[in-house]
Design an enzyme around this catalytic site. Structure first.
Site, short mmCIF file in Angstrom:
data_model
loop_
_atom_site.label_atom_id
_atom_site.label_comp_id
_atom_site.label_asym_id
_atom_site.label_seq_id
_atom_site.Cartn_x
_atom_site.Cartn_y
_atom_site.Cartn_z
N GLY A 1 8.81 1.60 8.61
CA GLY A 1 7.40 2.84 8.70
C GLY A 1 7.76 2.44 10.37
CE LYS B 1 1.00 -0.43 10.20
NZ LYS B 1 0.70 -1.73 11.10
CG HIS C 1 -0.28 -0.22 2.61
ND1 HIS C 1 0.61 0.66 3.35
CD2 HIS C 1 -0.12 -1.33 3.78
CE1 HIS C 1 0.97 -0.11 4.69
NE2 HIS C 1 0.52 -1.26 4.50
CD GLU C 2 1.66 6.48 -1.33
OE1 GLU C 2 1.06 5.47 -2.85
OE2 GLU C 2 2.12 7.39 -1.42
CB SER D 1 -2.44 -2.34 8.47
OG SER D 1 -2.54 -3.28 8.88
CD GLN E 1 8.74 -5.40 11.87
OE1 GLN E 1 8.78 -6.27 12.13
NE2 GLN E 1 8.92 -4.03 11.08
CG HIS F 1 4.63 -1.75 1.78
ND1 HIS F 1 2.98 -1.93 2.00
CD2 HIS F 1 5.09 -2.57 3.42
CE1 HIS F 1 2.90 -2.80 2.43
NE2 HIS F 1 3.80 -2.82 3.57
CD GLN G 1 6.69 -11.52 10.59
OE1 GLN G 1 8.30 -11.46 10.40
NE2 GLN G 1 6.77 -10.12 10.63
O1 PAF Z 1 7.59 -5.36 9.03
C1 PAF Z 1 7.09 -5.96 8.57
O2 PAF Z 1 6.04 -6.31 7.72
C2 PAF Z 1 7.95 -7.44 8.66
O3 PAF Z 1 8.17 -7.48 9.88
C3 PAF Z 1 8.84 -7.78 8.23
C4 PAF Z 1 9.90 -6.43 8.79
C5 PAF Z 1 8.83 -7.64 6.37
C6 PAF Z 1 9.84 -9.07 8.43
O4 PAF Z 1 8.99 -10.02 7.33
#
Ligand code: PAF
Length: 278
Positions: free
Chosen positions: A147, A149, A34-35, A185, A153, A37, A61
């Site tokens: 990002g 958001k 999306h925008e 998202s 992370q 990214h 994950q």
């Molecule tokens: O933020 C995400 O989309 C994921 O956690 C990432 C950093 C691509 C790792 O899989």
């Protein structure tokens, strides 16, 4: 734009790029772009000569009861968006390309990962750290753009890069929002029309707490209560409404510059997060 599936081939390309004296910026994603990214791609273009976007829904994950199976995927659509935005290489491996059946090494960050999402998603940040390290090694990136958001992370990845001396510069880019305030998202596509309305409670909660801070409120407990009440009034099932120090992710008693207001809540079955850094 070149689409690459094999980690070895991607490493070979990265070596050649470096050999030619050029730098690489990577944008790690799980696709369904999306925008938000695509704004990371714009930032990446400012950080290095060549932009690699990675597209990989990383199974390690996700917890056993999480949304790995239903996570939205559409590689052809993502390819078109990347091409139009000026991505140079799209690295899109399969699970089998990334993980050997007997893979036995993982990376654990043991401090920042205990808080916020880490408290309710055991193993999540270990999965993130492991795949992000692999993506750094495969793309040989000089810079990586994430990002805000996913502010936790970013903090965890920065700590990992510092503690393991990984030679990559981490850049955090601002949250991109829909016109009505909802943070963009890939998971938003799973919201029903009613769920989409309720989801506005996350940004509304942050806005209310930020407005209170701007008006002089410094009591973090009051901000937490206000955020929780705002989300509940919107019909969300609150996971957390936190005010933490962004350096440690520990709860703070006092709101101050550097405090991260962070919220997570379920709108129906969809878990959403959002935050605001004071
Ligand atoms: O933020 C995400 O989309 C994921 O956690 C990432 C950093 C691509 C790792 O899989």
């Amino acid at each position: 734009m070149v689409v690459v599936k094999s980690p070895c081939e991607m490493q070979g390309i990265a070596r050649k790029i470096h050999g030619g004296g050029k730098t690489i910026a990577v944008v790690p994603t799980m696709g369904f772009l999306h925008e938000g990214h695509l704004s990371l791609v714009d930032q990446a273009k400012k950080e290095a000569d060549v932009v690699v976007l990675t597209l990989f829904v990383n199974p390690i994950q996700f917890g056993p009861n999480e949304d790995y199976a239903v996570y939205p995927r559409d590689q052809k659509r993502d390819e078109a968006l990347c091409e139009a935005r000026g991505v140079d290489y799209l690295f899109a491996p399969d699970v089998g390309d990334m993980y050997s059946p007997d893979a036995s090494v993982k990376i654990d960050e043991s401090s920042l990962s205990r808080h916020l999402c880490g408290a309710v998603r055991p193993g999540h940040f270990s999965g993130v750290c492991t795949v992000v390290t692999k993506l750094f090694n495969i793309t040989m990136a000089d810079a990586a753009v994430f990002g805000q958001k996913d502010a936790q992370q970013v903090a965890v990845v920065r700590r990992m890069v510092r503690d393991l001396n990984i030679p990559v510069r981490i850049v955090m880019a601002p949250i991109v929002r829909e016109a009505d305030g909802l943070a963009m998202s890939s998971r938003n596509t799973r919201l029903t029309p009613e769920g989409r309305k309720a989801a506005l409670g996350l940004s509304a909660a942050l806005k209310a707490a930020k407005a209170a801070y701007d008006a002089g409120e410094r009591d973090a407990d009051k901000a937490r209560a206000l955020m929780r009440a705002t989300m509940e009034a919107s019909g969300l099932k609150v996971d957390y409404a936190s005010a933490v120090d962004y350096g440690t992710l520990e709860n703070t008693a006092t709101l101050a510059p550097g405090t991260l207001l962070a919220v997570a809540a379920y709108s129906g079955p969809v878990r959403l997060i959002d935050n605001c850094l004071l």
